[in-house]
Design an enzyme around this catalytic site. Structure first.
Site, PDB file in Angstrom:
ATOM      1  CG  HIS A  33     -15.088   0.270 -22.627  1.00 41.35           C
ATOM      2  ND1 HIS A  33     -14.051   0.704 -21.885  1.00 41.35           N
ATOM      3  CD2 HIS A  33     -14.376  -0.821 -23.500  1.00 41.35           C
ATOM      4  CE1 HIS A  33     -12.909  -0.099 -22.107  1.00 41.35           C
ATOM      5  NE2 HIS A  33     -13.232  -0.834 -22.661  1.00 41.35           N
ATOM      6  CG  HIS A  35     -12.078  -4.439 -26.543  1.00 45.14           C
ATOM      7  ND1 HIS A  35     -11.083  -3.792 -26.605  1.00 45.14           N
ATOM      8  CD2 HIS A  35     -12.756  -4.207 -25.385  1.00 45.14           C
ATOM      9  CE1 HIS A  35     -10.871  -3.157 -25.350  1.00 45.14           C
ATOM     10  NE2 HIS A  35     -11.606  -3.247 -24.633  1.00 45.14           N
ATOM     11  CE  LYS A 123      -9.505   2.448 -22.531  1.00 42.69           C
ATOM     12  NZ  LYS A 123      -9.765   0.965 -22.934  1.00 42.69           N
ATOM     13  CG  HIS A 160      -7.407   0.024 -18.609  1.00 45.10           C
ATOM     14  ND1 HIS A 160      -7.528  -1.104 -19.185  1.00 45.10           N
ATOM     15  CD2 HIS A 160      -6.523  -0.589 -17.400  1.00 45.10           C
ATOM     16  CE1 HIS A 160      -7.598  -2.102 -18.508  1.00 45.10           C
ATOM     17  NE2 HIS A 160      -7.002  -1.799 -17.039  1.00 45.10           N
ATOM     18  CG  HIS A 202     -12.833  -0.886 -17.376  1.00 53.73           C
ATOM     19  ND1 HIS A 202     -11.854  -0.427 -16.865  1.00 53.73           N
ATOM     20  CD2 HIS A 202     -12.667  -1.177 -18.628  1.00 53.73           C
ATOM     21  CE1 HIS A 202     -10.663  -0.252 -17.725  1.00 53.73           C
ATOM     22  NE2 HIS A 202     -11.225  -0.552 -18.801  1.00 53.73           N
ATOM     23  CG  ASP A 277     -13.981  -3.801 -21.069  1.00 54.07           C
ATOM     24  OD1 ASP A 277     -13.329  -3.942 -22.216  1.00 54.07           O
ATOM     25  OD2 ASP A 277     -13.213  -3.907 -20.062  1.00 54.07           O
TER      26      ASP A 277
END
Ligand code: DOR
Ligand code: ZN
Length: 381
Positions: A33, A35, A123, A160, A202, A277
Site C-alpha cells: 500500500h 502513495h 481500491k 479503505h 491499514h 500507506d
C-alpha cells in the site's frame, strides 16, 4: 534535489558493537500500500521506497484518479522514470480507483495487462473520508457490475475500511469509522460476493483485528498494517497540540488498539502483511489549518517495522510480514534481492525536498518531535 539518505550521525554509545551483533538480512520487502503522487513529489519520494522495497502496490488516488488502463500506463511510466539505478530495481504494481467511471470492461483489460501494464487490484475509498476521496462511492455495495467482474476475474478489492457518512449524509465520528465498517459494510460485502478477494487496508482498531483473526484467510481475505499504527497511538497525536505529521486516515487510535496490532503481527499470520500507506504531502498542505491526511513514512518504514518486531521479540516473523505474505496474495514470488537492516540508532533530521524546493516531512522527524524520533534500526547503506 538528488536523492540522499536522511541519515544523521549515529548517537549513543555501543553502536558499533550493536551494529556488528544485531543485523538481519531479508528478501527485499513488498509494500502492499503506497502513495507516490505525481510530478515533483513523485520524483522526490520514489527513491526512498525503491531503496527499501522491490515492489509496491501503488494507490490510485491521484488527481485525476487512475481509473482507466491508459492513465495507469502513463502513471506506471512516470514512476519507473523516477527509480534511481542504484535502487537495483523497483516494480510499481498498478491499481484502479473504484470511481463511477470504472467499468467492468476496463477491469478485464487491466486484469490481463492488455497493453503491457497489469492492474493488480481496485481500491475503494468512501466518499469524503480522506485525500482525493471525492470520486469514491458513498456505499461500495452500489458498484455491483464492477464487483461482480472482479469476483469473476480474481481481481483483489483493496478496502479503505471506514464508514464516513451515515444514510442521512452526516459525518460519523471519525474514531468510529472503521468499527462501523467492520460491523456492517464488510460482512455484507463478503456475503454478497463470496468469491471476491479482499484486502482490508491499514487496520487500526481492535474490532478490525478481531474480525480478521476470526475470518482472515490466505489468498482470500487479507489485511495490511502500517508502521505508524504500530508505532504511535493517539496520545502522541495529541501531545503538545495536535500533531499534523501523524494526521492520517484511519486516525491512530488508543494504546490498546496499538497493542492488539502488535500482538497480531507477533502471531505471524500468513494473511497479514506490511502496507506502509506512506502518503506524502507538501509542507504547506500538511501544516495548514485543515492539515492533509497522510503519514509520509517511506524513508523510515522498514526501519520502523524492524524496531517494532524487535520490541515485541518477533524478528523471526519480520521477513514473512515484510517480504512474503504481500506478494503471495497478489500471485507473485518474493523478491530475489535482499536488504540488510542493522540495529543502530539514528534520527531523521531533514525533510525530503522536491526539485521545486518544497519540503516533505517524514514521520519520526526529530525536528517535529513526535516522540519515538530515535530510530533503533537502519538500512545498511
Ligand atoms: O492518511 C491517509 N492518506 N489515508 C488515506 O486513505 C489516503 C492517504 C493520502 O492519499 O494522502
Ligand atoms: Zn492509503
Amino acid at each position: 534535489m538528488p536523492y540522499r539518505a536522511l541519515i544523521s550521525p549515529s548517537i549513543g554509545s555501543g553502536d558499533i558493537l550493536a551494529a556488528m551483533t544485531d543485523s538481519i538480512t531479508i528478501r527485499k520487502p513488498f509494500d502492499s500500500h503506497l502513495h507516490l503522487r505525481r510530478g515533483s513529489v513523485l520524483r522526490a519520494v520514489t527513491p526512498y521506497s525503491a531503496e527499501r522495497f522491490g515492489h509496491a502496490i501503488i494507490m490510485p488516488n491521484t488527481e485525476p484518479p487512475i481509473d482507466t488502463l491508459g492513465t495507469a500506463i502513463e502513471y506506471y511510466g512516470e514512476i519507473r522514470e523516477a527509480v534511481p539505478e542504484s535502487a537495483g530495481g523497483f516494480d510499481p504494481l498498478m491499481t484502479f480507483y473504484l470511481t463511477k467511471n470504472l467499468t467492468p470492461a476496463e477491469i478485464e483489460r487491466g486484469a490481463v495487462g492488455a497493453e503491457g501494464v497489469r492492474i493488480y487490484g481496485v481500491k475503494s475509498y468512501p466518499f469524503g473520508a480522506t485525500t482525493n476521496s471525492q470520486w469514491g462511492y458513498r456505499n461500495i455495495l452500489e458498484a455491483k457490475d464492477v464487483l461482480k467482474e472482479m469476483e469473476r476475474l480474481g481481481m483483489p478489492l483493496l478496502l479503505h475500511g471506514e464508514v464516513h457518512l451515515n444514510d442521512q449524509d452526516e459525518e460519523e465520528d471519525p474514531y468510529d469509522g472503521e468499527k462501523l465498517f467492520i460491523a456492517d459494510t464488510l460482512p455484507r460485502l463478503l456475503d454478497t460476493y463470496s468469491e471476491l478477494k479482499v484486502s482490508l487496508e491499514h487496520m487500526s482498531t481492535t474490532e478490525a483485528i478481531d474480525f480478521m483473526e476470526k475470518n482472515g484467510k490466505e489468498g482470500k481475505l487479507v489485511a495490511t498494517v502500517t508502521p505508524h499504527h504500530l508505532m504511535y497511538d493517539r496520545t502522541q497525536a495529541f501531545s503538545g497540540g495536535y500533531r499534523a505529521l501523524l494526521h492520517c486516515k484511519p486516525l491512530v487510535k488508543r494504546r490498546e488498539d496499538r497493542e492488539r496490532l502488535r500482538e497480531m503481527i507477533k502471531k505471524g499470520l500468513p494473511f497479514v502483511s506490511a502496507g506502509t500507506d506512506s502518503a506524502p504531502h507538501p509542507e504547506n498542505k500538511k501544516f495548514s489549518s485543515c492539515c492533509a491526511f497522510g503519514v509520509f513514512n517511506s524513508p523510515v518504514a522498514v526501519e520502523m517495522y524492524a524496531q517494532v518486531f524487535d520490541e515485541i521479540g518477533a524478528l523471526d516473523k519480520l521477513e514473512d510480514f515484510l517480504s512474503a505474505n504481500g506478494p503471495r496474495f497478489f500471485g507473485l514470488e518474493p523478491d530475489e534481492n535482499k536488504i540488510t537492516l542493522e540495529k543502530k540508532d539514528w534520527q531523521v533530521t531533514e525533510a525530503v525536498v522536491t526539485d521545486e524546493g518544497v519540503n516533505i516531512w517524514p514521520v519520526a522527524s526529530a525536528r517535529h518531535g513526535l516522540g519515538n524520533e530515535t530510530m533503533r534500526w537502519r538500512l545498511r547503506p
